[in-house]
Design a protein around this motif. Structure first.
Motif, PDB file in Angstrom:
ATOM      1  N   SER A  14      47.547  44.648  33.583  1.00 30.23           N
ATOM      2  CA  SER A  14      47.035  44.354  32.350  1.00 30.23           C
ATOM      3  C   SER A  14      47.666  42.978  32.253  1.00 30.23           C
ATOM      4  CB  SER A  14      47.998  44.338  30.827  1.00 30.23           C
ATOM      5  OG  SER A  14      49.642  44.379  31.023  1.00 30.23           O
ATOM      6  N   ALA A  15      47.921  42.008  32.910  1.00 26.41           N
ATOM      7  CA  ALA A  15      48.773  40.245  33.234  1.00 26.41           C
ATOM      8  C   ALA A  15      46.936  40.272  34.203  1.00 26.41           C
ATOM      9  CB  ALA A  15      49.805  40.144  33.836  1.00 26.41           C
ATOM     10  N   ARG A  16      47.053  41.158  35.095  1.00 29.13           N
ATOM     11  CA  ARG A  16      46.750  40.686  36.226  1.00 29.13           C
ATOM     12  C   ARG A  16      44.988  40.402  35.718  1.00 29.13           C
ATOM     13  NH1 ARG A  16      43.073  38.691  38.897  1.00 29.13           N
ATOM     14  NH2 ARG A  16      42.821  38.536  41.490  1.00 29.13           N
ATOM     15  N   VAL A  17      44.499  40.950  34.829  1.00 29.59           N
ATOM     16  CA  VAL A  17      43.152  41.657  34.428  1.00 29.59           C
ATOM     17  C   VAL A  17      42.848  40.750  33.533  1.00 29.59           C
ATOM     18  CG1 VAL A  17      42.559  42.899  36.189  1.00 29.59           C
ATOM     19  CG2 VAL A  17      43.068  44.017  34.239  1.00 29.59           C
ATOM     20  N   GLY A  18      43.848  40.752  32.475  1.00 27.84           N
ATOM     21  CA  GLY A  18      43.406  40.225  30.963  1.00 27.84           C
ATOM     22  C   GLY A  18      43.513  41.368  29.980  1.00 27.84           C
ATOM     23  N   ARG A  19      43.883  42.490  30.217  1.00 28.63           N
ATOM     24  CA  ARG A  19      43.594  43.434  28.818  1.00 28.63           C
ATOM     25  C   ARG A  19      45.119  43.872  28.705  1.00 28.63           C
ATOM     26  NH1 ARG A  19      39.197  41.553  29.486  1.00 28.63           N
ATOM     27  NH2 ARG A  19      37.123  43.011  29.986  1.00 28.63           N
ATOM     28  N   HIS A  20      44.631  44.611  27.676  1.00 29.18           N
ATOM     29  CA  HIS A  20      46.405  45.004  26.893  1.00 29.18           C
ATOM     30  C   HIS A  20      46.776  46.669  28.032  1.00 29.18           C
ATOM     31  CE1 HIS A  20      48.933  47.549  24.419  1.00 29.18           C
ATOM     32  NE2 HIS A  20      48.484  45.926  23.507  1.00 29.18           N
ATOM     33  N   VAL A  21      47.422  46.560  28.105  1.00 26.88           N
ATOM     34  CA  VAL A  21      48.575  47.686  28.315  1.00 26.88           C
ATOM     35  C   VAL A  21      48.168  48.850  28.543  1.00 26.88           C
ATOM     36  CG1 VAL A  21      50.775  49.017  29.395  1.00 26.88           C
ATOM     37  CG2 VAL A  21      50.501  46.146  28.754  1.00 26.88           C
ATOM     38  N   THR A  23      45.107  49.440  27.781  1.00 28.59           N
ATOM     39  CA  THR A  23      43.709  49.699  28.128  1.00 28.59           C
ATOM     40  C   THR A  23      43.894  50.311  30.074  1.00 28.59           C
ATOM     41  OG1 THR A  23      42.566  47.629  27.344  1.00 28.59           O
ATOM     42  CG2 THR A  23      41.246  48.646  29.011  1.00 28.59           C
ATOM     43  N   ILE A  24      45.161  49.594  30.779  1.00 23.32           N
ATOM     44  CA  ILE A  24      45.490  50.303  31.822  1.00 23.32           C
ATOM     45  C   ILE A  24      45.757  51.520  31.285  1.00 23.32           C
ATOM     46  CG2 ILE A  24      46.082  49.669  33.698  1.00 23.32           C
ATOM     47  CD1 ILE A  24      44.587  47.315  33.439  1.00 23.32           C
ATOM     48  N   TRP A  53      38.558  46.971  37.812  1.00 21.84           N
ATOM     49  CA  TRP A  53      38.398  46.003  36.668  1.00 21.84           C
ATOM     50  C   TRP A  53      36.366  46.073  36.477  1.00 21.84           C
ATOM     51  CZ3 TRP A  53      37.247  40.563  37.234  1.00 21.84           C
ATOM     52  CH2 TRP A  53      37.684  39.893  35.533  1.00 21.84           C
ATOM     53  N   ARG A  54      36.070  45.454  37.495  1.00 20.38           N
ATOM     54  CA  ARG A  54      34.318  44.736  37.887  1.00 20.38           C
ATOM     55  C   ARG A  54      33.515  45.539  37.061  1.00 20.38           C
ATOM     56  NH1 ARG A  54      36.977  43.618  43.834  1.00 20.38           N
ATOM     57  NH2 ARG A  54      37.211  41.111  43.162  1.00 20.38           N
ATOM     58  N   GLU A  55      33.840  46.817  37.563  1.00 23.19           N
ATOM     59  CA  GLU A  55      33.120  47.703  37.310  1.00 23.19           C
ATOM     60  C   GLU A  55      32.843  48.017  35.534  1.00 23.19           C
ATOM     61  OE1 GLU A  55      33.597  51.635  39.063  1.00 23.19           O
ATOM     62  OE2 GLU A  55      33.222  51.032  41.432  1.00 23.19           O
ATOM     63  N   SER A  56      34.103  48.647  35.043  1.00 18.49           N
ATOM     64  CA  SER A  56      34.288  47.939  33.669  1.00 18.49           C
ATOM     65  C   SER A  56      33.990  47.555  33.100  1.00 18.49           C
ATOM     66  CB  SER A  56      35.790  47.705  33.301  1.00 18.49           C
ATOM     67  OG  SER A  56      35.497  48.144  31.808  1.00 18.49           O
ATOM     68  N   ARG A  57      33.449  45.591  33.644  1.00 19.28           N
ATOM     69  CA  ARG A  57      33.030  44.682  32.465  1.00 19.28           C
ATOM     70  C   ARG A  57      31.913  44.747  32.662  1.00 19.28           C
ATOM     71  NH1 ARG A  57      31.720  39.701  34.810  1.00 19.28           N
ATOM     72  NH2 ARG A  57      31.684  37.820  33.539  1.00 19.28           N
ATOM     73  N   GLU A  58      31.151  45.257  34.077  1.00 17.24           N
ATOM     74  CA  GLU A  58      29.635  45.305  34.358  1.00 17.24           C
ATOM     75  C   GLU A  58      29.261  46.133  33.817  1.00 17.24           C
ATOM     76  OE1 GLU A  58      27.115  43.959  36.569  1.00 17.24           O
ATOM     77  OE2 GLU A  58      28.745  42.928  36.988  1.00 17.24           O
ATOM     78  N   ARG A  59      29.368  47.228  33.226  1.00 22.31           N
ATOM     79  CA  ARG A  59      29.377  48.335  31.722  1.00 22.31           C
ATOM     80  C   ARG A  59      29.714  48.268  30.991  1.00 22.31           C
ATOM     81  NH1 ARG A  59      32.800  51.883  34.952  1.00 22.31           N
ATOM     82  NH2 ARG A  59      34.600  51.307  33.102  1.00 22.31           N
ATOM     83  N   ASP A  60      30.496  47.128  30.557  1.00 19.97           N
ATOM     84  CA  ASP A  60      30.315  46.346  29.075  1.00 19.97           C
ATOM     85  C   ASP A  60      29.131  45.288  28.883  1.00 19.97           C
ATOM     86  OD1 ASP A  60      31.543  45.921  26.420  1.00 19.97           O
ATOM     87  OD2 ASP A  60      32.217  43.889  27.719  1.00 19.97           O
ATOM     88  N   LEU A  61      28.877  44.543  30.044  1.00 20.00           N
ATOM     89  CA  LEU A  61      28.032  43.863  29.651  1.00 20.00           C
ATOM     90  C   LEU A  61      26.065  44.627  29.691  1.00 20.00           C
ATOM     91  CD1 LEU A  61      28.756  40.666  32.724  1.00 20.00           C
ATOM     92  CD2 LEU A  61      28.868  40.529  30.145  1.00 20.00           C
ATOM     93  N   ARG A  62      26.348  45.399  30.454  1.00 23.53           N
ATOM     94  CA  ARG A  62      24.656  46.072  30.745  1.00 23.53           C
ATOM     95  C   ARG A  62      24.783  47.134  29.048  1.00 23.53           C
ATOM     96  NH1 ARG A  62      25.972  48.497  35.331  1.00 23.53           N
ATOM     97  NH2 ARG A  62      27.003  50.215  34.844  1.00 23.53           N
TER      98      ARG A  62
END
Length: 78
Positions: A14-21, A23-24, A53-62
């Motif tokens: 969670s600390a590495r990708v800046g998300r809450h535990v 969420t992981i 994390w990258r795929e999650s971020r891309e989905r969120d942006l889309r």
């Protein structure tokens, strides 16, 4: 900041990708590959975490209609 390491616990991930535990944990329930360490703790491999994390971020942006290469302006936030 957590630096790159081979495996992460929930808290480290969670600390590495800046998300809450939580969420992981949600990502694990949705399919993020995790395993157990010798102490019985759940761990996730570095590459698996960052790929998810990258795929999650891309989905969120889309879902927001934002292309990842498009800078966000103040007008977009209004």
């Amino acid at each position: 900041m957590i630096t790159d390491r081979p495996f992460y616990t929930y808290r480290q991930a969670s600390a590495r990708v800046g998300r809450h535990v939580d969420t992981i944990r949600k990502w694990r329930r949705r399919g993020l590959r995790m395993t157990w360490d010798e102490h019985g703790r759940r761990i996730v491999e570095h590459e698996a975490l960052l790929t998810w994390w990258r795929e999650s971020r891309e989905r969120d942006l889309r879902n927001r209609g934002i292309k990842s290469d498009t800078p966000i302006s103040a007008e977009d936030l209004l």
